[in-house]
Design a protein around this motif. Structure first.
Motif, PDB file in Angstrom:
ATOM      1  N   SER A  33      -2.347  -2.930  -0.032  1.00 39.83           N
ATOM      2  CA  SER A  33      -1.365  -1.852   0.154  1.00 39.83           C
ATOM      3  C   SER A  33      -1.931  -0.724   1.012  1.00 39.83           C
ATOM      4  O   SER A  33      -1.831   0.451   0.663  1.00 39.83           O
ATOM      5  CB  SER A  33      -0.890  -1.313  -1.192  1.00 39.83           C
ATOM      6  N   SER A  34      -2.554  -1.110   2.105  1.00 36.49           N
ATOM      7  CA  SER A  34      -3.159  -0.157   3.051  1.00 36.49           C
ATOM      8  C   SER A  34      -4.150   0.774   2.377  1.00 36.49           C
ATOM      9  O   SER A  34      -4.258   1.949   2.699  1.00 36.49           O
ATOM     10  CB  SER A  34      -2.075   0.642   3.780  1.00 36.49           C
ATOM     11  N   GLY A  35      -4.891   0.258   1.437  1.00 37.24           N
ATOM     12  CA  GLY A  35      -5.951   1.016   0.788  1.00 37.24           C
ATOM     13  C   GLY A  35      -5.488   1.927  -0.321  1.00 37.24           C
ATOM     14  O   GLY A  35      -6.280   2.534  -1.006  1.00 37.24           O
ATOM     15  N   LYS A  36      -4.176   2.037  -0.505  1.00 38.64           N
ATOM     16  CA  LYS A  36      -3.626   2.858  -1.594  1.00 38.64           C
ATOM     17  C   LYS A  36      -4.185   4.269  -1.575  1.00 38.64           C
ATOM     18  O   LYS A  36      -4.453   4.861  -2.605  1.00 38.64           O
ATOM     19  CB  LYS A  36      -3.871   2.186  -2.938  1.00 38.64           C
ATOM     20  N   GLY A  37      -4.394   4.795  -0.383  1.00 34.02           N
ATOM     21  CA  GLY A  37      -4.873   6.164  -0.256  1.00 34.02           C
ATOM     22  C   GLY A  37      -6.345   6.341  -0.566  1.00 34.02           C
ATOM     23  O   GLY A  37      -6.818   7.464  -0.701  1.00 34.02           O
ATOM     24  N   SER A  38      -7.090   5.244  -0.663  1.00 36.47           N
ATOM     25  CA  SER A  38      -8.503   5.345  -1.028  1.00 36.47           C
ATOM     26  C   SER A  38      -9.302   6.099   0.018  1.00 36.47           C
ATOM     27  O   SER A  38      -9.016   6.040   1.211  1.00 36.47           O
ATOM     28  CB  SER A  38      -9.112   3.951  -1.218  1.00 36.47           C
ATOM     29  N   MET A  39     -10.280   6.808  -0.455  1.00 35.88           N
ATOM     30  CA  MET A  39     -11.198   7.566   0.395  1.00 35.88           C
ATOM     31  C   MET A  39     -12.551   7.615  -0.300  1.00 35.88           C
ATOM     32  O   MET A  39     -12.649   7.313  -1.486  1.00 35.88           O
ATOM     33  CB  MET A  39     -10.669   8.979   0.624  1.00 35.88           C
TER      34      MET A  39
END
Length: 147
Positions: free
Chosen positions: A100-106
């Motif tokens: 899911s496109s990294g789910k907003g991970s940082m």
């Protein structure tokens, strides 16, 4: 501590290299952080451009202690010993392929001067999760500060 951060493209021109060297040279008493798009391979070794930037920017500037990059869908770090006095920490984080496109991970980097450590913590505010890449051990790490 005072820092100087220079962000350059992943395919820097000679002028870009000169700019980075000028800025790091202008602030030799500050901890230098080089930020670029592509620098490490997925196995966390230096790629061709990373080798080039290491030789042209990192090695000539004793104050450069940290390199940050992305591009490859990996999170982790590489420590490179420059000489007996200096180790450079290179950190890569890119979560675009983490579902899911990294789910907003940082990746958060926490500097603890008192303990002398830098901690990398993967986090998704969308999921309120520290999982990052669940199959990757380098999503969470703690290393000695390179300064």
């Amino acid at each position: 501590n005072d820092f100087v951060v220079v962000y350059i493209s992943d395919d820097p021109s000679k002028d870009c290299i000169s700019f980075a060297n000028d800025i790091f040279g202008k602030y030799p008493d500050r901890i230098g952080i080089l930020v670029t798009h592509k620098y490490l391979e997925p196995d966390l070794s230096l790629d061709e451009m990373g080798e080039y930037m290491l030789e042209k920017i990192v090695k000539p500037n004793d104050n450069v202690k940290l390199v940050l990059c992305g591009h490859e869908s990996v999170a982790g770090y590489l420590e490179t010993k420059i000489d007996d006095e200096r180790t450079v920490l290179q950190v890569m984080a890119n979560y675009q392929d983490a579902g899911s496109s990294g789910k907003g991970s940082m990746m958060y980097l926490q500097i603890n001067e008192k303990a002398g450590t830098l901690t990398g913590i993967s986090y998704s505010p969308i999921l309120d999760s520290y999982e990052g890449y669940s199959n990757q051990s380098d999503d969470q790490f703690r290393v000695n500060l390179p300064w």
